[in-house]
Design a protein around this motif. Structure first.
Motif, mmCIF file in Angstrom:
data_model
loop_
_atom_site.group_PDB
_atom_site.id
_atom_site.type_symbol
_atom_site.label_atom_id
_atom_site.label_comp_id
_atom_site.label_asym_id
_atom_site.label_seq_id
_atom_site.Cartn_x
_atom_site.Cartn_y
_atom_site.Cartn_z
ATOM 1 N N ARG A 72 -19.705 20.751 -27.361
ATOM 2 C CA ARG A 72 -18.998 20.964 -28.629
ATOM 3 C C ARG A 72 -18.004 22.127 -28.557
ATOM 4 N N GLU A 73 -18.431 23.272 -28.052
ATOM 5 C CA GLU A 73 -17.557 24.443 -28.002
ATOM 6 C C GLU A 73 -16.349 24.196 -27.104
ATOM 7 N N ALA A 74 -16.552 23.510 -25.997
ATOM 8 C CA ALA A 74 -15.438 23.215 -25.091
ATOM 9 C C ALA A 74 -14.417 22.300 -25.771
ATOM 10 N N ARG A 75 -14.915 21.324 -26.518
ATOM 11 C CA ARG A 75 -13.996 20.416 -27.227
ATOM 12 C C ARG A 75 -13.174 21.180 -28.264
ATOM 13 N N GLN A 76 -13.825 22.034 -29.011
ATOM 14 C CA GLN A 76 -13.110 22.759 -30.060
ATOM 15 C C GLN A 76 -12.145 23.774 -29.460
ATOM 16 N N SER A 77 -12.482 24.361 -28.341
ATOM 17 C CA SER A 77 -11.562 25.264 -27.661
ATOM 18 C C SER A 77 -10.321 24.502 -27.197
ATOM 19 N N PHE A 78 -10.513 23.297 -26.700
ATOM 20 C CA PHE A 78 -9.400 22.433 -26.290
ATOM 21 C C PHE A 78 -8.500 22.122 -27.479
ATOM 22 N N ALA A 79 -9.087 21.753 -28.607
ATOM 23 C CA ALA A 79 -8.305 21.400 -29.795
ATOM 24 C C ALA A 79 -7.527 22.594 -30.320
ATOM 25 N N ARG A 80 -8.136 23.775 -30.253
ATOM 26 C CA ARG A 80 -7.494 24.979 -30.789
ATOM 27 C C ARG A 80 -6.171 25.270 -30.081
ATOM 28 N N ARG A 81 -6.018 24.813 -28.859
ATOM 29 C CA ARG A 81 -4.782 25.052 -28.104
ATOM 30 C C ARG A 81 -3.642 24.155 -28.564
ATOM 31 N N HIS A 82 -3.946 23.219 -29.452
ATOM 32 C CA HIS A 82 -2.920 22.264 -29.904
ATOM 33 C C HIS A 82 -2.745 22.362 -31.417
ATOM 34 N N SER A 83 -2.406 23.527 -31.867
ATOM 35 C CA SER A 83 -2.270 23.795 -33.298
ATOM 36 C C SER A 83 -0.911 23.350 -33.822
ATOM 37 N N TRP A 84 -0.909 22.738 -35.017
ATOM 38 C CA TRP A 84 0.356 22.401 -35.674
ATOM 39 C C TRP A 84 1.160 23.659 -35.974
ATOM 40 N N ASP A 85 0.493 24.765 -36.229
ATOM 41 C CA ASP A 85 1.208 26.008 -36.516
ATOM 42 C C ASP A 85 2.128 26.368 -35.350
ATOM 43 N N ALA A 86 1.598 26.297 -34.130
ATOM 44 C CA ALA A 86 2.392 26.637 -32.956
ATOM 45 C C ALA A 86 3.520 25.634 -32.730
ATOM 46 N N LEU A 87 3.225 24.349 -32.925
ATOM 47 C CA LEU A 87 4.233 23.322 -32.709
ATOM 48 C C LEU A 87 5.367 23.430 -33.732
ATOM 49 N N ALA A 88 5.005 23.667 -34.999
ATOM 50 C CA ALA A 88 6.019 23.812 -36.040
ATOM 51 C C ALA A 88 6.884 25.041 -35.781
ATOM 52 N N ALA A 89 6.260 26.134 -35.339
ATOM 53 C CA ALA A 89 7.020 27.343 -35.034
ATOM 54 C C ALA A 89 8.017 27.089 -33.907
ATOM 55 N N THR A 90 7.596 26.312 -32.906
ATOM 56 C CA THR A 90 8.494 25.984 -31.798
ATOM 57 C C THR A 90 9.675 25.149 -32.276
#
Length: 388
Positions: A356-374
């Motif tokens: 579970r923790e590994a999956r959530q760590s993976f997802a956290r790297r793909h945030s809409w916040d970061a993509l929108a900022a880019t």
């Protein structure tokens, strides 16, 4: 309703007109997630298509800083008369009402200045949008729209017309970028899909009453039904009759569920239709295993599924067909099947996954916040370059 008639000045916000192939309130996609995160300096007009059987915004509505309005155009001509569009003269005549309605709202809402930016993901607007005056143009390539079923032969010309005029390209995958006839010198930004991490990761205290009645373990799919490999879902349901298969999401095809006679006949398959985005995390977190039994074809192999990150943000185990590079690269936290037989066989193994923790760590790297900022930074950079 108050419409802004003012033109851009030095202190005015930056105006963006976006021609979309998806309605704002129908399905939560990258467009809403990205545009909704732009800073206060932006004013955005989102031109959505008409679609039979859905609600529309014939009068503009506000979604944060975004104006949303429905404008029927070529894509929405009924299929039974759609062949008439193969004739350029008829196509131009049938285009006129939509073009005039679009221009009316552009003026009424204060987006008529040539200082605006024009973005496009609906290539049916390609020829028209390429002729509108603006500071610059960009294409958000989220799908290979020429690979959709029943795509008219003339649509490639509309895409090429748009690509020939763009200054910036955002693409969800390198495979999709390689298919596009982008002129040399155009900056390309690989901008995949993402997730509102906390929305899916924060534990939900309430569960749908309907889902609570379903026998566990629950194998669930949340997304559009149109790209689902229904034969694979049937095989999975038959192979594991002690498990419940739950399908969540809308279908572009009218009466999709009624036509799925085999799925309908299976007692352990349950279809709940479209689920409101705000309620979706409670459903996904109730899955014992999240499924991605998607078709492997020319359209899907260049995609970048945001459900991959929504599932992993929720922490639930995931089993997917290997249908695109984004899935293949997620093998560290996702069970990936290279064949249909392997998909069915891997269900118990995937169910037992406790990372579970590994999956959530993976997802956290793909945030809409970061993509929108880019995306916003790239647009501002180009805007300033052309203003200097």
């Amino acid at each position: 309703m108050n419409f802004p008639f003012q033109r851009n000045t030095a202190d005015a916000p930056i105006r963006l007109v976006w021609f979309s192939e998806i309605q704002w309130d129908f399905l939560s996609t990258r467009k809403q997630r990205l545009l909704g995160r732009f800073s206060e300096r932006w004013r955005i007009l989102f031109i959505e298509p008409f679609a039979l059987g859905r609600s529309h915004h014939w009068l503009p509505v506000r979604r944060g800083r975004v104006w949303v309005v429905t404008v029927p155009f070529l894509k929405t001509v009924p299929f039974r008369i759609g062949r008439l569009l193969d004739h350029p003269l008829l196509r131009n005549l049938l285009s006129l009402p939509g073009i005039l309605l679009m221009l009316f709202w552009v003026v009424m809402l204060g987006f008529a200045s040539s200082d605006r930016i024009i973005g496009l993901s609906n290539i049916y607007w390609g020829r028209v949008a390429s002729r509108l005056s603006c500071r610059f143009r960009f294409y958000d390539a989220n799908d290979d729209h020429l690979a959709f079923p029943a795509t008219p032969s003339w649509l490639k010309g509309y895409l090429d017309a748009w690509l020939s005029r763009i200054d910036l390209l955002f693409s969800v995958s390198p495979e999709l970028t390689a298919r596009l006839a982008v002129p040399s010198g155009v900056r390309t930004v690989e901008l995949g899909n993402g997730v509102e991490f906390s929305h899916f990761a924060d534990p939900q205290r309430t569960t749908s009453k309907e889902l609570a009645l379903i026998k566990r373990p629950v194998l669930g799919y949340a997304g559009a039904m149109d790209w689902l490999d229904t034969a694979l879902v049937e095989e999975t349901a038959k192979a594991w009759p002690e498990y419940s298969l739950v399908l969540l999401g809308p279908a572009y095809e009218q009466n999709w569920w009624k036509r799925q006679e085999l799925l309908n006949s299976l007692p352990n398959v349950h279809y709940f239709g479209r689920i409101d985005y705000g309620e979706l995390p409670a459903w996904v977190q109730h899955f014992d295993l999240a499924l991605m039994p998607l078709l492997s074809n020319r359209l899907k192999e260049v995609s970048h599924p945001n459900k991959l990150y929504e599932y992993t943000a929720a922490g639930v185990p995931v089993l997917s067909m290997n249908y695109c590079s984004a899935v293949d690269q997620a093998r560290e936290v996702v069970h990936v099947a290279d064949t249909r037989d392997a998909f069915v066989r891997m269900v118990p193994e995937a169910l037992a996954d406790r990372r579970r923790e590994a999956r959530q760590s993976f997802a956290r790297r793909h945030s809409w916040d970061a993509l929108a900022a880019t995306m916003e930074q790239e647009l501002l950079k180009r805007y300033r370059e052309l203003n200097s």
